[in-house]
Design a protein around this motif. Structure first.
Motif, PDB file in Angstrom:
ATOM      1  N   PHE A   1       0.824  -1.216   0.000  1.00 53.11           N
ATOM      2  CA  PHE A   1       0.000   0.000   0.000  1.00 53.11           C
ATOM      3  C   PHE A   1       0.856   1.263   0.000  1.00 53.11           C
ATOM      4  O   PHE A   1       0.414   2.331   0.401  1.00 53.11           O
ATOM      5  CB  PHE A   1      -0.949  -0.014   1.207  1.00 53.11           C
ATOM      6  CG  PHE A   1      -1.755  -1.275   1.279  1.00 53.11           C
ATOM      7  CD1 PHE A   1      -2.789  -1.498   0.374  1.00 53.11           C
ATOM      8  CD2 PHE A   1      -1.456  -2.264   2.204  1.00 53.11           C
ATOM      9  CE1 PHE A   1      -3.519  -2.673   0.410  1.00 53.11           C
ATOM     10  CE2 PHE A   1      -2.180  -3.449   2.245  1.00 53.11           C
ATOM     11  CZ  PHE A   1      -3.215  -3.651   1.347  1.00 53.11           C
ATOM     12  N   ASP A   2       2.096   1.145  -0.423  1.00 52.95           N
ATOM     13  CA  ASP A   2       3.024   2.270  -0.406  1.00 52.95           C
ATOM     14  C   ASP A   2       4.034   2.088  -1.529  1.00 52.95           C
ATOM     15  O   ASP A   2       4.334   0.957  -1.878  1.00 52.95           O
ATOM     16  CB  ASP A   2       3.793   2.264   0.921  1.00 52.95           C
ATOM     17  CG  ASP A   2       3.586   3.551   1.680  1.00 52.95           C
ATOM     18  OD1 ASP A   2       3.409   4.586   1.025  1.00 52.95           O
ATOM     19  OD2 ASP A   2       3.604   3.507   2.933  1.00 52.95           O
TER      20      ASP A   2
ATOM     21  N   LYS B   1      -6.593   2.857   8.759  1.00 51.47           N
ATOM     22  CA  LYS B   1      -5.674   1.809   9.247  1.00 51.47           C
ATOM     23  C   LYS B   1      -4.515   2.438  10.010  1.00 51.47           C
ATOM     24  O   LYS B   1      -4.104   1.933  11.058  1.00 51.47           O
ATOM     25  CB  LYS B   1      -5.132   1.001   8.068  1.00 51.47           C
ATOM     26  CG  LYS B   1      -6.139   0.038   7.463  1.00 51.47           C
ATOM     27  CD  LYS B   1      -5.526  -0.704   6.284  1.00 51.47           C
ATOM     28  CE  LYS B   1      -6.492  -1.724   5.716  1.00 51.47           C
ATOM     29  NZ  LYS B   1      -5.921  -2.485   4.615  1.00 51.47           N
TER      30      LYS B   1
ATOM     31  N   LYS C   1      -6.936   3.764   4.110  1.00 47.93           N
ATOM     32  CA  LYS C   1      -5.503   3.686   4.468  1.00 47.93           C
ATOM     33  C   LYS C   1      -5.234   4.579   5.686  1.00 47.93           C
ATOM     34  O   LYS C   1      -4.532   4.189   6.619  1.00 47.93           O
ATOM     35  CB  LYS C   1      -4.664   4.137   3.257  1.00 47.93           C
ATOM     36  CG  LYS C   1      -3.184   4.026   3.478  1.00 47.93           C
ATOM     37  CD  LYS C   1      -2.432   4.257   2.157  1.00 47.93           C
ATOM     38  CE  LYS C   1      -0.933   4.199   2.341  1.00 47.93           C
ATOM     39  NZ  LYS C   1      -0.330   5.439   2.775  1.00 47.93           N
TER      40      LYS C   1
END
Ligand SMILES: [Zn+2]
Length: 336
Positions: free
Chosen positions: A25-26, A199, A196
């Protein structure tokens, strides 16, 4: 559960050891060992933020030049961790090139190099604009196993014996935040970048009463709702144990190494462990300070890992890799 990290061995088990760990996710990645990196695209190499080098035998370190060449000309800070003398090894590699034209570079590539000793950490920087001269040397006492500690994960190390100090590494996601999609729909909330941020807020342990901004775009307009973090956590979040990925190469089998490897790898989802030799060649393995497949399988069994990934096969077994693989797996599954 969508894993946070995706692991990719850089070569087949006969090639240079090394694992590329990509953040799902990065735009970011970590590297365990730095052998030949040519199979990685420049785009992938540029995502690397931290590199962890077990030791500086050539097959674990020769990729440094390739990494440096791709990162030159970029504004980037690259952190590198390695065993005792690592700062000198990096400094000597850098000093072997001529840097007379780099002082006017507008970018500032910085290498932050940390050397791990049993009771101290030494750190130095090398910046392109200073012609990669060693700067900012510090030496701090530390016997902590943690090398890197971020909100979502940490990287631990263990100093092992390969006739020289050799580092093994473990990447631990602290906790994994799952989003319950059906619950999300029930609350009438669409997926989007806000998840995101949610989270991250959960991982940072922000208080439940924090007002959390949920936002999305509809017909070009931004729609937003403020919902207490606790309500979102209770309804759409499930926290489960995070991923653990351990990397072990190169080591001899003896009691002290075995104890440390089992401690570091305990409960890993994946254990990448060298399986250089067959047990019938155990003497040769010991002479070269490497593990046999059976020894690796036994350690993986003791550490109760979910998956073992054998690698770093000796060229002695070219075309016979399946023997190493089978010996390791058989012991892993049936170890007494
Ligand atoms: Zn080695």
């Amino acid at each position: 559960m969508k894993p946070l990290f995706h692991t990719q061995p850089i070569h087949d088990p006969f090639g240079d050891p090394g694992i590329y760990i990509e953040f799902m996710f990065d735009r970011r990645a970590l590297l365990f060992d730095m052998g030949d990196l040519h199979p990685l695209s420049p785009r992938k190499v540029l995502k690397i933020s931290h590199t962890f080098v077990s030791h500086t035998h050539m097959d674990h370190f020769i990729g440094f030049d390739h990494l440096l060449r791709i990162c030159l000309g970029r504004d980037k800070e690259l952190s590198l961790f390695g065993p005792p003398s690592f700062i000198d090894h990096i400094g000597n590699k850098l000093a072997s090139y001529t840097w007379n034209l780099v002082e006017n570079y507008s970018n500032n590539l910085t290498l932050k190099v940390t050397e791990v000793h049993p009771t101290v950490r030494k750190t130095a920087s090398f910046r392109v604009q200073s012609g990669f001269r060693q700067e900012e040397f510090t030496c701090a006492s530390s016997s902590d196993s943690i090398l890197l500690d971020e909100a979502a994960f940490r990287v631990r190390t263990m100093i092992l014996d390969h006739k020289i100090p050799c580092l093994a590494f473990s990447l631990e996601e602290k906790q994994h935040v799952n989003i319950l999609k059906t619950q999300l729909e029930k609350m009438g909330l669409p997926v989007g970048p806000w998840l995101k941020q949610l989270k991250e807020a959960v991982i940072r342990k922000e208080p439940d009463e924090t007002s959390f901004r949920v936002w999305w775009k509809e017909k070009g307009e931004i729609i937003e709702r403020d919902i207490p973090l606790g309500e979102l956590k209770a309804n759409i979040v499930r926290i489960v144990p995070g991923q653990k990925i351990t990397y072990v190469a190169d080591v001899i089998y003896h009691e002290d190494n075995a104890r440390k490897i089992v401690e570091l790898a305990k409960g890993s989802d994946m254990l990448f462990i060298e399986t250089g030799f067959l047990q019938r060649d155990a003497r040769l393995a010991a002479e070269k300070f490497h593990l046999t497949a059976q020894q690796a399988g036994h350690l993986a069994h003791l550490a109760e890992v979910k998956h073992m990934v054998p690698f770093h096969f000796s060229p002695k077994y070219t075309h016979q890799g399946d023997l190493l693989f089978q010996e390791a797996m058989k012991t892993f599954r049936n170890s007494p």
